[in-house]
Write an enzyme that holds these catalytic residues in place. Sequence first.
Site, mmCIF file in Angstrom:
data_model
loop_
_atom_site.group_PDB
_atom_site.id
_atom_site.type_symbol
_atom_site.label_atom_id
_atom_site.label_comp_id
_atom_site.label_asym_id
_atom_site.label_seq_id
_atom_site.Cartn_x
_atom_site.Cartn_y
_atom_site.Cartn_z
ATOM 1 C CD GLN A 1 -3.404 0.608 1.829
ATOM 2 O OE1 GLN A 1 -3.632 -0.748 2.094
ATOM 3 N NE2 GLN A 1 -4.405 1.478 2.079
ATOM 4 C CB SER B 1 1.785 -4.918 3.402
ATOM 5 O OG SER B 1 0.908 -4.869 4.245
ATOM 6 C CG LEU B 2 -1.283 -4.797 -0.664
ATOM 7 C CD1 LEU B 2 -1.446 -5.290 -2.088
ATOM 8 C CD2 LEU B 2 -1.944 -3.532 -0.505
ATOM 9 N NE ARG C 1 -3.744 -8.069 4.320
ATOM 10 C CZ ARG C 1 -2.871 -7.164 4.339
ATOM 11 N NH1 ARG C 1 -3.089 -6.192 3.397
ATOM 12 N NH2 ARG C 1 -1.765 -7.128 4.778
ATOM 13 C CG HIS D 1 1.739 -4.616 9.079
ATOM 14 N ND1 HIS D 1 1.242 -5.783 8.645
ATOM 15 C CD2 HIS D 1 1.414 -3.654 7.872
ATOM 16 C CE1 HIS D 1 1.077 -5.939 7.257
ATOM 17 N NE2 HIS D 1 1.205 -4.722 7.069
ATOM 18 C CD GLN E 1 0.644 -9.629 5.457
ATOM 19 O OE1 GLN E 1 -0.436 -9.446 5.278
ATOM 20 N NE2 GLN E 1 1.349 -10.064 4.273
#
Length: 312
Positions: free
Chosen positions: A9, A94-95, A119, A203, A252
Amino acid sequence: MRAFLFPGQGSQAVGMGAALSDASRAARDVFETVDEALGQNLSRLMRDGPEDELKLTENAQPAIMANAIAVFETLVRDGKLNFTNIAHMAAGHSLGEYSALCAAGSLDLSTCTKLLRTRGTAMQQAVPVGIGAMAALLGADLDTARRIAAAAAEGEVCEIANDNDPSQVVISGHLGAITRAIAIAKEMGAKRAIQLPVSAPFHCSLMKPAAEAMAEALARTVIVRPALPIYANVTAAPDSDPDVIRAQLVEQVTGMVRWRETIANMAAAGVEEFVELGGKVLGPMVKRIAPDARVTSIVTIDEIEALAKEIA
């Protein structure tokens, strides 16, 4: 050895994917599949905006994945290449871990799209707007960032979200704690601290409701063994077992993105070339972690075609 990397992101922008879609049937197929999976014309939002709607987490996450996979599919389909012949391992920030798993065949594109919509929505809903925040600590290593976070917490959540590279660590938590961390960061060893323009504290442990939502969604998801090693954010190591991958994707959501260690471990495993697909964000981080590595970032059709000719 070569590794493929997929951005997270922050790499979204109005116009993303538009020129590639016009140039490549493979890219158009990706965007059409994503639109169908969501029941939404996400590709039009990516092309035309508005920016405020695109950067909503529930839209940004599938959009960034779609753009990265469109680049990937254009490279392998139009270049008539096989992923396992041109890359030895992969990772995503991340994603971007979902994008990597999609490229490696662990998740089909429609499933990956729906998971990222779930998500993004769950992460946004986990913490009301204004309660949480994130900040980048520049010129700070992980130990320095941990000291700053501990000093700023004062009973609130203030945790390491992303260990990006030797000079950039991102913290996440309650707004008050992040504000205190920014105020004390320089005197505790950071060169600079900047609050990030995000709508939720990703996170960190405040994301627990989102992790629970993803556990439920992933329990219903078919995951197959990836075609090549995919390094997980939470371990900075690969694992091909579908149940382990499923658990890591849940962890995660609240866990630290161990990006610095991921790239260092890939380099230690013999990777000499890193290719970022669909963004220009990860390349500079990689150069600060593995300065001797070759780094290429591909977004445009010209960049894709040039790489395809080089590695064919």
